[in-house]
Design an enzyme around this catalytic site. Sequence first.
Site, PDB file in Angstrom:
ATOM      1  N   THR A  20       0.516  -1.423  -0.279  1.00 19.47           N
ATOM      2  CA  THR A  20      -0.406  -0.010   0.162  1.00 19.47           C
ATOM      3  C   THR A  20       0.789   1.362  -0.246  1.00 19.47           C
ATOM      4  O   THR A  20       0.177   2.224  -0.072  1.00 19.47           O
ATOM      5  CB  THR A  20      -0.988   0.097   0.719  1.00 19.47           C
ATOM      6  OG1 THR A  20      -0.044  -0.501   1.968  1.00 19.47           O
ATOM      7  CG2 THR A  20      -1.682  -1.283   1.590  1.00 19.47           C
ATOM      8  N   GLY A  21       2.029   0.756  -0.139  1.00 17.96           N
ATOM      9  CA  GLY A  21       2.984   2.221   0.312  1.00 17.96           C
ATOM     10  C   GLY A  21       3.259   2.839  -2.044  1.00 17.96           C
ATOM     11  O   GLY A  21       3.012   2.963  -2.247  1.00 17.96           O
ATOM     12  N   ASP A  22       3.688   3.883  -1.286  1.00 16.64           N
ATOM     13  CA  ASP A  22       3.535   4.720  -2.359  1.00 16.64           C
ATOM     14  C   ASP A  22       4.724   4.442  -3.488  1.00 16.64           C
ATOM     15  O   ASP A  22       4.493   4.399  -4.771  1.00 16.64           O
ATOM     16  CB  ASP A  22       5.242   6.846  -1.679  1.00 16.64           C
ATOM     17  CG  ASP A  22       4.587   7.639  -2.391  1.00 16.64           C
ATOM     18  OD1 ASP A  22       3.759   7.820  -2.863  1.00 16.64           O
ATOM     19  OD2 ASP A  22       5.710   8.328  -3.051  1.00 16.64           O
ATOM     20  N   ASP A  95       1.331  -8.706   9.399  1.00 19.22           N
ATOM     21  CA  ASP A  95       2.541  -7.957  10.452  1.00 19.22           C
ATOM     22  C   ASP A  95       3.895  -8.809   9.641  1.00 19.22           C
ATOM     23  O   ASP A  95       4.384 -10.027  10.013  1.00 19.22           O
ATOM     24  CB  ASP A  95       2.240  -8.266  11.981  1.00 19.22           C
ATOM     25  CG  ASP A  95       3.749  -8.145  12.836  1.00 19.22           C
ATOM     26  OD1 ASP A  95       4.548  -6.978  12.281  1.00 19.22           O
ATOM     27  OD2 ASP A  95       3.158  -8.265  14.217  1.00 19.22           O
ATOM     28  N   LYS A 192      16.757   2.816 -16.518  1.00 19.80           N
ATOM     29  CA  LYS A 192      16.551   3.975 -18.106  1.00 19.80           C
ATOM     30  C   LYS A 192      17.595   3.470 -19.523  1.00 19.80           C
ATOM     31  O   LYS A 192      17.621   3.131 -19.523  1.00 19.80           O
ATOM     32  CB  LYS A 192      17.007   4.883 -17.531  1.00 19.80           C
ATOM     33  CG  LYS A 192      16.819   5.551 -16.113  1.00 19.80           C
ATOM     34  CD  LYS A 192      16.816   7.065 -15.516  1.00 19.80           C
ATOM     35  CE  LYS A 192      16.248   7.438 -14.370  1.00 19.80           C
ATOM     36  NZ  LYS A 192      14.987   7.496 -14.595  1.00 19.80           N
ATOM     37  N   HIS A 250      23.919   5.498  -7.979  1.00 17.44           N
ATOM     38  CA  HIS A 250      23.540   5.850  -9.134  1.00 17.44           C
ATOM     39  C   HIS A 250      24.349   6.478  -9.804  1.00 17.44           C
ATOM     40  O   HIS A 250      25.180   5.400 -10.678  1.00 17.44           O
ATOM     41  CB  HIS A 250      22.538   6.736  -9.388  1.00 17.44           C
ATOM     42  CG  HIS A 250      20.866   7.052  -8.320  1.00 17.44           C
ATOM     43  ND1 HIS A 250      20.559   6.112  -8.732  1.00 17.44           N
ATOM     44  CD2 HIS A 250      20.109   7.565  -7.093  1.00 17.44           C
ATOM     45  CE1 HIS A 250      19.137   5.361  -8.325  1.00 17.44           C
ATOM     46  NE2 HIS A 250      18.748   6.515  -7.109  1.00 17.44           N
TER      47      HIS A 250
END
Length: 507
Positions: A20-22, A95, A192, A250
Amino acid sequence: MIKTSDKKYDPTIFIIFGGTGDLTKRKIMPALYNLFLDNWLPEEFAIIGTSSSKMSNEKYIAELFSAVNEFSRTGKATKADWEKFSSHITFQDADITNASAFKPFGKLIDKYKKEWKTPPSIIYYCAVAPHFFCSIAENINKAKLDNDPKTTRIIIEKPFGSDLESAKDLNKKLLSIFEENQIYRIDHYLGKEVVQNIMAFRFANSIMEPLWNRNHVEHVQISVTEQIGIGSRGNYFDNAGILRDMIQNHLLQLLCIIAMEPPTNFNADEVRNRKVDVLKALRRIESGKIETMSARGQYSSGWIEGEEVVGYREEEKVKPHSNTETYAALKLHVDNWRWQGVPFYLRTGKRLFKSASIITIQFKEIPHNIFVSENTGPPKQNRLVISIQPDMAIRLQLQSKVPGLEMNLNTVDMVFDYAGSKKTDSPEAYETLLLDAITGDQTLFMRADQVEAAWEFIMPILNYWEKNTDQNFPNYAADSWGPENAEALIAKDGFHWFNLPEKNKKD
C-alpha cells in the site's frame, strides 16, 4: 538478453511487501500494468499486495486503479483492461515482523500451484523501509515459504545499507537464506533506456571504442541535478545526505558503465565483473586530500519558477542546525591503463536551477589548429553528450563550416533523439527491471561485491564530512547551480561544469 513479446514465461507470483506504500503505487504497480498491456507478463500470474493495514480486496484494487491512472506512462486504464489485470490481484494483510503472519502466503502459493499445474516463479519484493529487509528474509525462511534457488527471487530496494559495515551485514544475512543469484538489488537508474543504450553505443560500434580512452578523452562529467527539494523525506534524508542517497549508488554506477572494459559476452556476471573492476580501480581519496577533491553544499531559501521555497534547515523533519549536505561533487580518477590521468567529475544536488541527468565526455583539443578566425576563435572541442533526462538523447558535437564565403566554424550536433526516433513509448525503468526479475536476468542489478566496493570507496569521505562540519552551511541559494566551492573544484583544472542551457540559448 533480447526480449520479444512472443516469448512465453513461467507462471509468476509477485508478493509485494509494502503493497500500500508510495513506491508500489507510483512505480511498481504502473510498471506491472504496462507490462501486462504490452503482453510481457506470463499468461498465468498473481500479484499479492501486503501491508499491516486491513482492507478488502475491492478497496485495495480501487486504490491501485487510482494510482495507475495517475502515474502510468500509458495514461488512464480502460475499464476492460483494468478488470483483466486486477483479476490477478489479491490483498493480504500481514505483520511482516511476525513469521506466523506469513502462513497465508504459503496457502496462496499452494493454491496457485494447483490451479496452474506448473511450478511458478516467486518474486518477493521488499518495497519497505530498509530496516525491514532482514525481517522479511528471515520470516520467509521461518515460515518455510518457497525458496527454490532456480525459481525464487527477492528484490531489495535502495538504500542497501547506510555504510560499509551495515551493507556487509545485510549481505551476510541475506546470503544465509538466499543464494546470490536469487538476490536482486535494484537501482532504477540502471533500468533507464538511455543508460542501457550506453553499452550498445560503446560496444556495438567500431568507431567508438578506439576513442574511448586517455589518448582522446580529456575529462568526463556525470551530473544529476534536481530542482526539487527533499519533500516529505526529511526524516530519512537528514540522516543520509546526498552522498549516500545519490553518489554511492546512482552516479558510481553510471561511472562504471562509462569506464568499464568491454565484457567478453553479455552474461550478467561478466558485465558485473567489469563494473567491479572499475570500482576497485578508483583511486582512494586520502583524508588529507578530501577538501581538494570534493565539494559539499546545503541549499538556502529562494524562488523556484515563481514559487518561494524554504531552505533545507526549514524543511519538515530536518534538524534546525543540520549539517547534512544536499549537494556533493567529487573529482575521481580510475587508475588503470585505459583511463590513467583522465579526471571524472561527479556532481548532484537538490534545489538547483534545472533537473537533468547528463553524462558529458569531453574530447581533447585538435593537435594543430589551422582554422584561425577572429570572429569565432579556435575550434571548440568535440563532446559526446548523453542526456538521460529530461530529454533522452545522445549528441556528438562536432565542428563544421558555416555556409558562406569565409571559413568560419560552428558547433553542430549529430543526434540520436528518442523523441524523434521511437515508434512506441519507451518503457519506464521499473518495467525493464521487473521483466528482468521475471526472466532471471541479473545484468542490471547490483551484486554483493559491487555494493560493498562502492561503500568502501565512499566511506573515507563520509567519515571526514561527519567529523568535520562545514561552518558555511547553507552555502548556495535555491535556483542556483550550487556552491562556489564546487565551481572551484573543477575550475582549478581549467574546466567548467556543463549546465543545461536556458531555452533558446546554447551552453
